[in-house]
Scaffold this motif. Structure first.
Motif, PDB file in Angstrom:
ATOM      1  N   GLN A  34      50.148  32.628  28.969  1.00 29.74           N
ATOM      2  CA  GLN A  34      50.429  31.217  28.747  1.00 29.74           C
ATOM      3  C   GLN A  34      51.889  30.909  29.047  1.00 29.74           C
ATOM      4  O   GLN A  34      52.204  29.886  29.666  1.00 29.74           O
ATOM      5  CB  GLN A  34      50.073  30.817  27.315  1.00 29.74           C
ATOM      6  N   ASN A  65      40.611  28.824  32.111  1.00 31.54           N
ATOM      7  CA  ASN A  65      40.551  29.171  30.684  1.00 31.54           C
ATOM      8  C   ASN A  65      41.888  28.934  29.999  1.00 31.54           C
ATOM      9  O   ASN A  65      41.937  28.421  28.875  1.00 31.54           O
ATOM     10  CB  ASN A  65      40.112  30.620  30.507  1.00 31.54           C
ATOM     11  N   ARG A  68      42.447  25.139  29.617  1.00 26.06           N
ATOM     12  CA  ARG A  68      41.596  24.567  28.561  1.00 26.06           C
ATOM     13  C   ARG A  68      42.243  24.791  27.194  1.00 26.06           C
ATOM     14  O   ARG A  68      42.392  23.853  26.400  1.00 26.06           O
ATOM     15  CB  ARG A  68      40.202  25.197  28.609  1.00 26.06           C
ATOM     16  N   THR A  69      42.647  26.016  26.928  1.00 27.50           N
ATOM     17  CA  THR A  69      43.266  26.348  25.644  1.00 27.50           C
ATOM     18  C   THR A  69      44.595  25.622  25.467  1.00 27.50           C
ATOM     19  O   THR A  69      44.892  25.076  24.398  1.00 27.50           O
ATOM     20  CB  THR A  69      43.507  27.873  25.559  1.00 27.50           C
ATOM     21  N   THR A  71      45.721  22.895  26.993  1.00 21.74           N
ATOM     22  CA  THR A  71      45.590  21.440  26.909  1.00 21.74           C
ATOM     23  C   THR A  71      45.252  21.051  25.475  1.00 21.74           C
ATOM     24  O   THR A  71      45.841  20.117  24.924  1.00 21.74           O
ATOM     25  CB  THR A  71      44.503  20.930  27.883  1.00 21.74           C
ATOM     26  N   THR A  72      44.336  21.789  24.864  1.00 22.85           N
ATOM     27  CA  THR A  72      43.970  21.534  23.471  1.00 22.85           C
ATOM     28  C   THR A  72      45.181  21.683  22.546  1.00 22.85           C
ATOM     29  O   THR A  72      45.337  20.920  21.599  1.00 22.85           O
ATOM     30  CB  THR A  72      42.838  22.498  23.037  1.00 22.85           C
ATOM     31  N   ALA A  73      46.058  22.658  22.864  1.00 22.30           N
ATOM     32  CA  ALA A  73      47.248  22.895  22.039  1.00 22.30           C
ATOM     33  C   ALA A  73      48.394  21.940  22.365  1.00 22.30           C
ATOM     34  O   ALA A  73      49.456  22.010  21.734  1.00 22.30           O
ATOM     35  CB  ALA A  73      47.715  24.343  22.228  1.00 22.30           C
ATOM     36  N   GLY A  74      48.196  21.077  23.357  1.00 15.95           N
ATOM     37  CA  GLY A  74      49.243  20.121  23.706  1.00 15.95           C
ATOM     38  C   GLY A  74      50.365  20.707  24.549  1.00 15.95           C
ATOM     39  O   GLY A  74      51.457  20.143  24.601  1.00 15.95           O
ATOM     40  N   GLU A  77      49.573  19.279  30.376  1.00 15.48           N
ATOM     41  CA  GLU A  77      49.016  17.957  30.615  1.00 15.48           C
ATOM     42  C   GLU A  77      48.291  17.975  31.952  1.00 15.48           C
ATOM     43  O   GLU A  77      48.789  18.538  32.918  1.00 15.48           O
ATOM     44  CB  GLU A  77      50.137  16.911  30.625  1.00 15.48           C
ATOM     45  N   ARG A  78      47.120  17.372  31.974  1.00 17.75           N
ATOM     46  CA  ARG A  78      46.307  17.274  33.194  1.00 17.75           C
ATOM     47  C   ARG A  78      46.423  15.842  33.693  1.00 17.75           C
ATOM     48  O   ARG A  78      46.092  14.912  32.969  1.00 17.75           O
ATOM     49  CB  ARG A  78      44.853  17.613  32.889  1.00 17.75           C
ATOM     50  N   SER A  93      53.893  20.163  29.151  1.00 12.31           N
ATOM     51  CA  SER A  93      54.173  19.011  28.294  1.00 12.31           C
ATOM     52  C   SER A  93      55.619  19.070  27.802  1.00 12.31           C
ATOM     53  O   SER A  93      56.253  20.136  27.826  1.00 12.31           O
ATOM     54  CB  SER A  93      53.220  19.004  27.099  1.00 12.31           C
TER      55      SER A  93
END
Length: 143
Positions: A34, A65, A68-69, A71-74, A77-78, A93
């Motif tokens: 990450q 993958n 996805r993880t 983006t959920t954690a902020g 940004e997509r 972000s």
């Protein structure tokens, strides 16, 4: 002494020692994959998932993958692509950029302290080795 063997044995413990500095500073403990994606996005600007996969030499499914993880954690940004509405552009972000800055400040401070504890000859040897290490990284990434 075999340089490759000794160097290989030092890389992991050095990396883990630096990573521990993040934990002692109460920074989030993100997986290295990450952090690498965030660094790539921070340095290169918005990228498509395919571009990110190519730069990191990872499978597109791995990037998917991670995104996805993250983006959920902020952290990522997509954004819809302005040229192809079927694709997105990925960007780190503001929260992720602040986190990377905190990681870098913490790691750099720990390295400054550690280097200050070395003998002047050892500090100089490390300084002189930096260009060779950068070249080694380039060669390893090219293989």
């Amino acid at each position: 002494m075999d340089t490759a063997t000794e160097f290989g044995r030092l890389i992991g413990p050095l990396r883990r020692a630096i990573l521990r500095t993040r934990r002692t500073a109460d920074l989030p403990d993100l997986p290295e994959a990450q952090i690498e994606l965030l660094r790539t996005l921070a340095e290169a600007g918005p990228l498509s998932p395919r571009q990110a996969a190519d730069r990191l030499r990872l499978a597109p499914s791995t990037i998917s993958n991670l995104v996805r993880t993250m983006t959920t954690a902020g952290l990522v940004e997509r954004e819809p692509s302005t040229t192809d509405l079927r694709t997105v552009r990925l960007a780190a972000s503001p929260t992720a950029l602040e986190m990377l800055d905190a990681y870098d400040r913490t790691s750099t401070a720990a390295l400054h302290r550690a280097l200050a504890d070395l003998t002047p000859n050892s500090r100089e040897a490390i300084e002189h080795a930096l260009p060779a290490l950068a070249e080694l990284l380039t060669v390893l990434e090219t293989d």
